[in-house]
Design a protein around this motif. Sequence first.
Motif, mmCIF file in Angstrom:
data_model
loop_
_atom_site.group_PDB
_atom_site.id
_atom_site.type_symbol
_atom_site.label_atom_id
_atom_site.label_comp_id
_atom_site.label_asym_id
_atom_site.label_seq_id
_atom_site.Cartn_x
_atom_site.Cartn_y
_atom_site.Cartn_z
ATOM 1 N N HIS A 62 0.824 -1.206 0.000
ATOM 2 C CA HIS A 62 0.000 0.000 0.000
ATOM 3 C C HIS A 62 0.860 1.257 0.000
ATOM 4 O O HIS A 62 0.486 2.270 -0.620
ATOM 5 C CB HIS A 62 -0.945 0.002 1.200
ATOM 6 N N ALA A 63 1.998 1.214 0.651
ATOM 7 C CA ALA A 63 2.915 2.350 0.603
ATOM 8 C C ALA A 63 3.368 2.602 -0.826
ATOM 9 O O ALA A 63 3.477 3.751 -1.270
ATOM 10 C CB ALA A 63 4.114 2.097 1.515
ATOM 11 N N GLY A 64 3.626 1.527 -1.558
ATOM 12 C CA GLY A 64 4.002 1.673 -2.963
ATOM 13 C C GLY A 64 2.870 2.225 -3.805
ATOM 14 O O GLY A 64 3.081 3.061 -4.691
ATOM 15 N N ALA A 67 2.596 5.882 -3.294
ATOM 16 C CA ALA A 67 3.727 6.605 -3.873
ATOM 17 C C ALA A 67 3.675 6.636 -5.396
ATOM 18 O O ALA A 67 4.320 7.484 -6.026
ATOM 19 C CB ALA A 67 5.041 5.969 -3.425
ATOM 20 N N ALA A 68 2.931 5.716 -5.996
ATOM 21 C CA ALA A 68 2.864 5.625 -7.457
ATOM 22 C C ALA A 68 2.179 6.851 -8.043
ATOM 23 O O ALA A 68 1.333 7.484 -7.412
ATOM 24 C CB ALA A 68 2.125 4.350 -7.860
ATOM 25 N N ARG A 69 2.545 7.156 -9.280
ATOM 26 C CA ARG A 69 1.958 8.305 -9.968
ATOM 27 C C ARG A 69 1.355 7.924 -11.323
ATOM 28 O O ARG A 69 0.559 8.680 -11.874
ATOM 29 C CB ARG A 69 3.027 9.384 -10.177
ATOM 30 N N ALA A 70 1.725 6.784 -11.850
ATOM 31 C CA ALA A 70 1.224 6.371 -13.161
ATOM 32 C C ALA A 70 -0.249 6.002 -13.082
ATOM 33 O O ALA A 70 -0.754 5.615 -12.019
ATOM 34 C CB ALA A 70 2.033 5.189 -13.682
ATOM 35 N N ASP A 71 -0.934 6.099 -14.191
ATOM 36 C CA ASP A 71 -2.352 5.728 -14.232
ATOM 37 C C ASP A 71 -2.528 4.236 -13.981
ATOM 38 O O ASP A 71 -3.456 3.810 -13.300
ATOM 39 C CB ASP A 71 -2.937 6.111 -15.597
ATOM 40 N N LEU A 72 -1.640 3.432 -14.531
ATOM 41 C CA LEU A 72 -1.733 1.981 -14.375
ATOM 42 C C LEU A 72 -0.569 1.489 -13.528
ATOM 43 O O LEU A 72 0.572 1.908 -13.736
ATOM 44 C CB LEU A 72 -1.725 1.303 -15.746
ATOM 45 N N LEU A 101 -8.890 -5.694 -13.312
ATOM 46 C CA LEU A 101 -7.853 -6.265 -12.456
ATOM 47 C C LEU A 101 -7.436 -7.587 -13.072
ATOM 48 O O LEU A 101 -8.278 -8.448 -13.335
ATOM 49 C CB LEU A 101 -8.383 -6.502 -11.033
ATOM 50 N N VAL A 102 -6.136 -7.742 -13.322
ATOM 51 C CA VAL A 102 -5.611 -8.980 -13.903
ATOM 52 C C VAL A 102 -4.552 -9.545 -12.978
ATOM 53 O O VAL A 102 -3.647 -8.827 -12.540
ATOM 54 C CB VAL A 102 -5.016 -8.754 -15.308
ATOM 55 N N LEU A 103 -4.667 -10.828 -12.672
ATOM 56 C CA LEU A 103 -3.701 -11.533 -11.842
ATOM 57 C C LEU A 103 -2.902 -12.498 -12.698
ATOM 58 O O LEU A 103 -3.439 -13.105 -13.628
ATOM 59 C CB LEU A 103 -4.413 -12.327 -10.735
ATOM 60 N N ARG A 147 -5.716 -0.128 -12.375
ATOM 61 C CA ARG A 147 -5.545 1.314 -12.446
ATOM 62 C C ARG A 147 -5.378 1.876 -11.032
ATOM 63 O O ARG A 147 -6.100 1.518 -10.111
ATOM 64 C CB ARG A 147 -6.718 1.972 -13.169
ATOM 65 N N ARG A 148 -4.395 2.757 -10.895
ATOM 66 C CA ARG A 148 -3.989 3.244 -9.573
ATOM 67 C C ARG A 148 -5.131 3.937 -8.821
ATOM 68 O O ARG A 148 -5.408 3.607 -7.668
ATOM 69 C CB ARG A 148 -2.817 4.217 -9.731
ATOM 70 N N GLU A 149 -5.763 4.892 -9.449
ATOM 71 C CA GLU A 149 -6.793 5.660 -8.745
ATOM 72 C C GLU A 149 -7.936 4.761 -8.282
ATOM 73 O O GLU A 149 -8.457 4.917 -7.175
ATOM 74 C CB GLU A 149 -7.331 6.773 -9.651
#
Length: 234
Positions: A62-64, A67-72, A101-103, A147-149
Amino acid sequence: MDVILPCLNEEAALPWVLGRMPDGYHPIVVDNASSDRTAEIARDLGAEVVSEPRRGFGAACHAGLLAARADLVCFMDADASLDPRQLPAVSSAVAHGEADLVLGARRPVASGAWPWHARLGNRLLARRLRRRTGADLHDLGPMRAARREALVELGLTDRRFGYPLEMVLRAAAAGWRVAEVEVDYLPRSGRSKVTGTVRGTMRAISDMRRVMAEHSRTPVMGQEPPGSPRPPGP
């Protein structure tokens, strides 16, 4: 595209992992209070490093994510058990709007890559997950993309080994399209903190059972799949 790599004492594996990162995939190494040179080596190899002193797989993931900024964003283990060169296969359906969501469903390609106790626990969990969500999943794989958001908006709260399961449960409850693709599973570098021992596997299963029970009592409702059109206003 950002790649979140939760790390606890992975100095031996990081050169191989970061050296195979595809073009356009930006590694974010989350140092989860390592006692070795994980953070130093990651920086030397050009990765972004985030410190998460609170121990826990979910805490590091979750910290990562925050910190992420990319859309994906992608997630994967940093122990050399998964090949970063397969990230495009995992992220493709999300990037093209075919899944939310893909695993990566792990398929062992060498003897000893997946101990029997870990494989059995994963098989039982995947069966329960299929019944619970209706998603055709056969592995709760640590390599995944979304997707990050939209992930942030899911409001994930587990900070231990239940984090990957909570992500799938909340995504399915929110109506996301959840899919999987096969990825190679290799013998990891060093001994796993989880699947390397029966005790570690049982600790992970215990965390996941707790998350499963919590979400059976309080299902997530009322969320839309990421990117879905909103109904017109009055």
